[in-house]
Design a protein around this motif. Sequence first.
Motif, PDB file in Angstrom:
ATOM      1  N   ASP A   1       0.823  -1.209   0.000  1.00 43.69           N
ATOM      2  CA  ASP A   1       0.000   0.000   0.000  1.00 43.69           C
ATOM      3  C   ASP A   1       0.857   1.258   0.000  1.00 43.69           C
TER       4      ASP A   1
ATOM      5  N   ASP B   1      -0.024   4.097   1.603  1.00 41.62           N
ATOM      6  CA  ASP B   1      -0.438   5.017   2.669  1.00 41.62           C
ATOM      7  C   ASP B   1       0.305   4.822   3.997  1.00 41.62           C
TER       8      ASP B   1
ATOM      9  N   GLN C   1       0.525   2.319   5.788  1.00 40.82           N
ATOM     10  CA  GLN C   1       0.004   1.300   6.701  1.00 40.82           C
ATOM     11  C   GLN C   1       0.912   0.069   6.632  1.00 40.82           C
TER      12      GLN C   1
ATOM     13  N   ARG D   1      -3.760   4.499   9.389  1.00 39.58           N
ATOM     14  CA  ARG D   1      -3.694   5.470   8.320  1.00 39.58           C
ATOM     15  C   ARG D   1      -3.586   6.856   8.923  1.00 39.58           C
TER      16      ARG D   1
HETATM   17 MN    MN Z   1      -4.757   1.666   3.953  1.00 41.19          MN
END
Ligand code: MN
Length: 391
Positions: free
Chosen positions: A107, A109, A111, A227
Motif C-alpha cells: 500500500d 499510505d 500502513q 492510516r
Molecule cells: Mn490503507
Amino acid sequence: MGEARSYVNMDKVVIVMPAYNEAENMGPMITELFEEVFPKITGVEMNLLIVDDFSPDKTGDIVKKYQGKYSNLYLLQKEREGLGWAYVKGFRYAVEKLHADAVMEMDADFQHPPKFVIPMVEAYLNGADYVIGSRYIKGGSVPKNWETFRKLVSYFGNLFIRIVLVKPKLHDLTTGFRLTKVKGVLDQIDLEHLMELGRFSHKVDLFYQSIKHAKKVVEIPLAFASRTKEKSKFNTKETISTFRVAIILGIKDKVRFIKFGIVGFTGFLVNYLGLEVLKRFGLSTYFSTLLATEAAIISNFIFNNVWTFKDKTITKVGDIIPQFLKFNLSSLFAVVVQPLIVTGAARIFSDSPVVRLFALVFALIVVVIPYNYVVYNLFIWKTWKLPWKKK
Ligand code: MN
Ligand code: GDD
C-alpha cells in the motif's frame, strides 16, 4: 553497497504499489523506499512501480517529478477499475516490461511501514517463492487505535477464511503486503480471470491460486500501522465480498470430494445389495463379497470417470482399458480388505445381514474410501501431484 547493484544476473524485485489519491503520501513514500530501504537490500535490484488510476489529486504528477531522481521508479496510469485490476495490470507491466523475477503488493499510505520490505525480500533471497506480511503471527499486529469491534472483525474474519479454505498453517489471508515469485507461481495464475477484480476481495483468490503453486511459503510479522492521511477505501461491501469469495473457493475445492462420496455411496449400494443377492444364490460370504465388490468397482469407475473427474474424463478407448485395469489394481486393496473384514466380523459375531452391513460400512469408511480418494487423485485422474514432483 553501490557496486552490488551492477551485477548483470541480479534478480529484479518490483514493488507494485496501487495509489489512488495518495498525493500527500507519495513523496515521503518514494523517498523512504529509495533512501532508507533499498540501500539496505543487497543481492537483488529493487524497483518501484506506482499504479495510479489518474487520481484527481494528481498523485501521478508527483511520481513523475521523482522519476528524474530515481531511475528504478516507474509509473503506470490507467482508468479507475478497482483495486484488483490495478494489481493485475501492474503485475503484467512488471513482468513483461520490467522483466521482474518477483513482484510485491504494497500500500502507498504507510500502513505497510516500508522497513518491512527488507525481511520480506530476505525471505525471498533465502528461497521463499511466496512471502506474506502477516499481522496475526508473533511480532505482527494491527493498529493499537483500532476500536475493539474492528479488531474482532479483522481477526475472526481471517480465522473464518482460514477454516473455509482449510489453511490452518497460514495466519493472514487478507493482508495487502506480499511478495510473489514470478517463475512457477505468478506465471501459473490466470490473472485476468481472478474473482472480484473490481474489489479488494480479489486478494483472497490471488492468495488461494498462489498457494497452490508456491513451494516455500514464509510469513513475516507485519506491524500494520494506522492510516494518517485520507481515509480507507475498504468498507462493509468489501467485507461481505471477501467472505463470499472465500466461501466460493472453499466449496469449489470440495465439490470433487462430495461427488466422490456420492459415487462411493452408489458403489456401496451395488456392493451390499450384490452381496446379499449372491448369498441368496448360495455363494459363500467370501465369494459373494468378492464378486459384489468387483461390480461396485466397475460402477464406481464409470461414474467417477464421467462425473467426479469430468474435467479429466478418460475417453480414448485405448486409454480406458489400461486406466480401468490400473483402477482395478488400486481397488484391489478394497477387494482384498473388504472380504477379509466382512468374513472376520461374520466369524467373530454372527454371519447375519446386519453384521455384514456394519462390517462393510466399517471397511469402507475407515480404510477403503480414504485410500481410494488419494490413489485416484494421484494415479488415475492425476489431479494431484506428489510434492517432490512439482515442477
Ligand atoms: Mn490503507
Ligand atoms: N490504483 C488504485 N485504484 N489504487 C487503489 C484503489 C484503486 O481503485 N483503491 C485503493 N487503492 C490503493 C490505495 O491508494 C492504497 O495505496 C492501497 O490501495 C490500499 O487502499 P486503502 O484504502 O488504504 O485500503 P485499506 O488500508 O483499508 O486496506 C488494507 O487492508 C485490506 C484488508 O486487510 C489493504 O492492505 C488491502 O490490500 C487489504 O486487503
